[in-house]
Design a protein around this motif. Structure first.
Motif, PDB file in Angstrom:
ATOM      1  N   PHE A  90      79.757-121.671   3.063  1.00  0.00           N
ATOM      2  CA  PHE A  90      80.683-120.656   3.556  1.00  0.00           C
ATOM      3  C   PHE A  90      80.610-120.498   5.069  1.00  0.00           C
ATOM      4  O   PHE A  90      81.316-119.671   5.639  1.00  0.00           O
ATOM      5  CB  PHE A  90      80.405-119.315   2.871  1.00  0.00           C
ATOM      6  CG  PHE A  90      81.620-118.444   2.723  1.00  0.00           C
ATOM      7  CD1 PHE A  90      82.604-118.761   1.794  1.00  0.00           C
ATOM      8  CD2 PHE A  90      81.800-117.322   3.502  1.00  0.00           C
ATOM      9  CE1 PHE A  90      83.732-117.974   1.657  1.00  0.00           C
ATOM     10  CE2 PHE A  90      82.918-116.513   3.366  1.00  0.00           C
ATOM     11  CZ  PHE A  90      83.889-116.842   2.443  1.00  0.00           C
ATOM     12  N   GLY A  91      79.771-121.285   5.731  1.00  0.00           N
ATOM     13  CA  GLY A  91      79.676-121.247   7.186  1.00  0.00           C
ATOM     14  C   GLY A  91      79.332-119.864   7.699  1.00  0.00           C
ATOM     15  O   GLY A  91      78.460-119.168   7.167  1.00  0.00           O
ATOM     16  N   ASP A  92      80.041-119.453   8.756  1.00  0.00           N
ATOM     17  CA  ASP A  92      79.823-118.125   9.356  1.00  0.00           C
ATOM     18  C   ASP A  92      80.740-117.063   8.763  1.00  0.00           C
ATOM     19  O   ASP A  92      80.840-115.957   9.300  1.00  0.00           O
ATOM     20  CB  ASP A  92      80.051-118.199  10.875  1.00  0.00           C
ATOM     21  CG  ASP A  92      79.036-119.111  11.560  1.00  0.00           C
ATOM     22  OD1 ASP A  92      77.904-119.201  11.054  1.00  0.00           O
ATOM     23  OD2 ASP A  92      79.390-119.734  12.588  1.00  0.00           O
ATOM     24  N   GLY A  93      81.412-117.380   7.680  1.00  0.00           N
ATOM     25  CA  GLY A  93      82.347-116.432   7.088  1.00  0.00           C
ATOM     26  C   GLY A  93      81.665-115.270   6.393  1.00  0.00           C
ATOM     27  O   GLY A  93      80.471-115.318   6.062  1.00  0.00           O
ATOM     28  N   ASP A  94      82.424-114.229   6.166  1.00  0.00           N
ATOM     29  CA  ASP A  94      81.956-113.031   5.460  1.00  0.00           C
ATOM     30  C   ASP A  94      82.494-113.079   4.031  1.00  0.00           C
ATOM     31  O   ASP A  94      83.712-113.045   3.820  1.00  0.00           O
ATOM     32  CB  ASP A  94      82.457-111.783   6.185  1.00  0.00           C
ATOM     33  CG  ASP A  94      81.993-110.486   5.531  1.00  0.00           C
ATOM     34  OD1 ASP A  94      81.270-110.558   4.506  1.00  0.00           O
ATOM     35  OD2 ASP A  94      82.360-109.411   6.025  1.00  0.00           O
ATOM     36  N   GLU A  95      81.603-113.167   3.051  1.00  0.00           N
ATOM     37  CA  GLU A  95      82.026-113.274   1.653  1.00  0.00           C
ATOM     38  C   GLU A  95      82.832-112.057   1.198  1.00  0.00           C
ATOM     39  O   GLU A  95      83.608-112.151   0.253  1.00  0.00           O
ATOM     40  CB  GLU A  95      80.812-113.443   0.738  1.00  0.00           C
ATOM     41  CG  GLU A  95      80.105-114.773   0.894  1.00  0.00           C
ATOM     42  CD  GLU A  95      78.923-114.895  -0.046  1.00  0.00           C
ATOM     43  OE1 GLU A  95      78.778-114.015  -0.928  1.00  0.00           O
ATOM     44  OE2 GLU A  95      78.136-115.837   0.093  1.00  0.00           O
TER      45      GLU A  95
END
Length: 725
Positions: A533-538
């Motif tokens: 998910f990399g630097d993304g916010d779930e």
């Protein structure tokens, strides 16, 4: 199969040993040096039938040279593993491979000496490198010279030799240069002449792609102006060919193949020269699937069509000659025949931009086709004719009859996974979800029944393993040991993390599928979602929405089922953690829970009935001992007996109810009044309990009895109570 020496020498070196580190540096420096000399290199290989064969896709490098960043990535991705050098015009060399003294004597007698030589790791073979003569040189295995067979191989067009620094798979010896290969040394090598060994090779020169011929070794310059003119003619012709529609007419594959045949033979192009033209056609918006969605052709598919077309045999027909109509689609023949009848489309004034031209063809000979738009089609407006909009649009509307013609999903795993879908497996940390997903992938790749119960549709599998890579090989070996199966060749693990919120990372995964798996996968497992998910916010709708869109893109390009493995939050009752966009987009969702065995349930199944909850027990598999004598173990999850599953899955309240009635009547019959007296529950509560226990309790008229299959569990409970007393 490859011998155990191959595995030892090529794949399973200890990454902490000095020998391994030296080998890793030697291979990397040798690959970069060979690339600097202008040779076309192949990806490193691990296993194969011969020492020069690679498991990964390498034949595309017969037509194009890998870039330096590709070579560096290979040496990082597969450190210390052998690589190959493509011979022929693309590298500008011909290699003569001798395996004994008799072959060496023949070569000394018939061929001039070359300073560019390499000793093979077998201590008896030598590679003699000559400059390419400028015409095709055939590959010859064990040359027959004047009626006698010699252990001398000729590596010409598209041949392969093992590069310097590699290790021989049988002896473990290193391939070494007699003198270090340099540009100055290569120029001193004689130009190979087949007459030396009395070989009837092809002597007619023909133009090749600049990417497929080393111009620095050729005496005759390439006619680039003529090549560009032929490519432009082919591009103009393809501009009038509509895109392929999956499942229509003779089929998209046959149609694309007919275009490739016509492109190579009618316009006198090689596969490398025709590739950019056909690839541009394959990316047009008019290429659609059977449902009307956008269906672009991959690089691998286009190269495959061109290579097949190049092998088309046309006796007494030189290149540049039009093929008979039986050799390609009649639709294409009509388009080509009507090339001179192209007219400017009679559209209302003002509908054409400055300098814009659109083409229409005779409707009797070909389907409606227009010049492909270079941008997204305009919406239908007053100044735009419906026919023009019909040609440009990418999607369409469906009525009931059309909907019935859409392909129905097939089971990839019976009652669990469907083909070409998006799903998810979730569970708490340590719940066994990775074991479960790995079992799914291995079962599909091998075509064996999942958990020994559910049939599978055999297909290649790509397993993206972002965590737990140190022990994944033990889990695979435990699965193989338990089911008595060999490792499925179509199961490929990628022990690296990707940022799947970035489109370029998706492209890299597609490259891995093309080079390492070599065929479209049926299943792609993403383990776990957090690792990709990399630097993304779930929890952010925007990030999770982008993640789902890129998963859909991966699904559309491969036709695979995409299966991310996800975690629950702190509160397991709240399902998987993160934004609900993922749950809404999924076609199926499977939940896992450990108590202490694995409990599997279906949270969502869009196009079928959810499967019943079931239980799997952990089964320990012993794999051997390590260097310190400690036992190496892993495990698999196996389904339990149906009766045991039903008993284990009962809640504590229901178990207490059944045990109370067992203590009162054992195997006898009882009524609801007996239950109220024994449990002090109300009539409605007893009635509800008995209705929910219909798989545990038999009913006859108004009397009930515990099913005999559950007696062993209840007797064991009595024994434990007596021991405790």
């Amino acid at each position: 199969m490859y011998s155990s020496k191959v595995t030892e020498n090529n794949a399973n070196c200890n990454p902490t040993s000095v020998e391994y580190l030296e080998r890793k540096l030697l291979i990397r420096s040798s690959m970069e040096r060979m690339h600097a000399l202008g040779f076309s290199l192949t990806p490193p290989y691990v296993k194969g039938q011969t020492k020069g064969q690679t498991e990964r896709r390498w034949k595309i490098y017969q037509l194009k040279r890998a870039k330096l960043n590709e070579v560096k990535w290979w040496s990082t991705r597969w450190p210390g593993q052998n690589y190959g050098i493509i011979t022929g015009a693309i590298s500008g060399i011909v290699a003569l491979d001798t395996d004994d003294e008799e072959a060496e004597a023949l070569l000394r007698d018939r061929c001039p000496a070359t300073p560019v030589r390499q000793r093979s790791g077998s201590d008896r073979g030598i590679h003699h490198i000559y400059r390419h003569p400028g015409f095709d040189v055939a590959n010859v295995v064990k040359l027959i010279f004047r009626g006698k067979r010699y252990r001398l191989d000729i590596r010409g067009e598209g041949g392969l030799i093992v590069g310097p620094g590699c290790r021989h798979p049988e002896t473990g010896g290193i391939y070494t240069e007699v003198e270090t290969w340099t540009p100055e040394l290569l120029v001193c090598a004689p130009v190979f002449d087949p007459a030396w060994l009395e070989i009837n090779g092809q002597r007619t020169a023909r133009p090749k792609s600049p990417d497929a011929v080393r111009s620095d070794f050729q005496d005759t310059p390439i006619d680039l102006d003529g090549l560009k003119a032929k490519q432009q003619s082919g591009r103009d012709w393809l501009a009038h060919c509509p895109g392929a529609v999956q499942g229509k007419g003779r089929g998209a594959d046959n149609y694309a193949y007919s275009l490739a045949v016509e492109l190579l033979w009618a316009f006198d192009l090689t596969p490398a020269e025709g590739f950019p033209l056909l690839f541009e056609w394959g990316q047009r918006e008019s290429n659609r699937d059977s449902g009307g969605g956008y269906w672009p052709w991959t690089e691998r598919e286009i190269r495959h069509k061109l290579n097949d077309a190049a092998a088309e045999v046309q006796e007494d027909k030189p290149r540049g000659h039009r093929l008979p109509s039986s050799c390609y689609d009649e639709q294409v023949a009509a388009l080509f025949a009507e090339k001179q009848k192209v007219k400017i489309d009679e559209r209302p004034p003002g509908d054409l931009a400055d300098g814009e031209q659109t083409c229409s063809l005779n409707a009797q000979n070909a389907p409606e086709a227009t010049q492909e738009p270079t941008s997204v089609p305009k919406p239908l407006g007053a100044a735009q004719s419906p026919r023009h909009a019909e040609d440009q649009r990418r999607r369409r509307g469906y009525r009931l009859a059309d909907l019935k013609m859409l392909p129905s999903p097939k089971w990839l795993i019976k009652n669990h996974l469907t083909t070409n879908s998006l799903g998810a497996i979730y569970g708490a940390a340590g719940s066994g979800k990775t074991f479960y997903a790995l079992d799914m992938g291995l079962s599909i790749a091998s075509g064996s029944a999942f958990l020994g119960l559910y049939s599978t549709l055999k297909a290649p599998v790509l397993y993206l393993s972002g965590e737990g890579n140190a022990g994944i090989y033990k889990r695979i070996e435990a699965w193989m040991t338990h089911y008595g199966l060999d490792y499925p060749h179509d199961f490929v693990t990628v022990p690296f993390q990707f940022d799947m919120l970035v489109e370029k990372e998706i492209d890299e995964i597609l490259t891995i599928i093309d080079l390492d798996l070599g065929k479209p996968p049926g299943l792609v497992v993403v383990d776990t979602l957090a690792r990709y998910f990399g630097d993304g916010d779930e929890n952010a709708t925007k990030d999770m929405g982008k993640f789902v869109r890129l998963l859909d893109r991966l699904k559309a390009r491969t036709g695979a089922t995409i299966l991310p493995v996800h975690h629950t939050g702190k509160d397991e009752a709240k399902k998987e953690r993160g934004n609900s966009v993922l749950r809404g987009a999924c076609d199926f969702i499977i939940a896992t829970k450990a108590e202490p065995n694995l409990i599997v349930s279906c949270d969502k199944q869009k196009d079928a009935e959810p499967f019943d909850q079931y239980l799997c027990k952990k089964h320990i598999i012993r794999l051997g001992t390590d260097d310190e004598g400690e036992e190496i173990t892993s495990c698999v999850f196996v389904p339990t007996d149906l009766i045991e599953q039903k008993w284990t899955l009962l809640t504590k309240t229901k178990k207490d109810f059944v045990q109370t009635m067992w203590a009162k009547v054992k195997g006898g019959w009882f009524t609801q009044g007996d239950c109220r007296a024994a449990t002090n529950k109300s009539k409605s509560a007893v009635s509800k309990d008995l209705s929910e226990l219909n798989h545990v309790v038999d009913r006859h008229n108004e009397q009930y009895r515990i099913k005999p299959g559950f007696y062993p569990f209840l007797r064991n409970q009595d024994s434990e109570l007596n021991k405790g007393g």
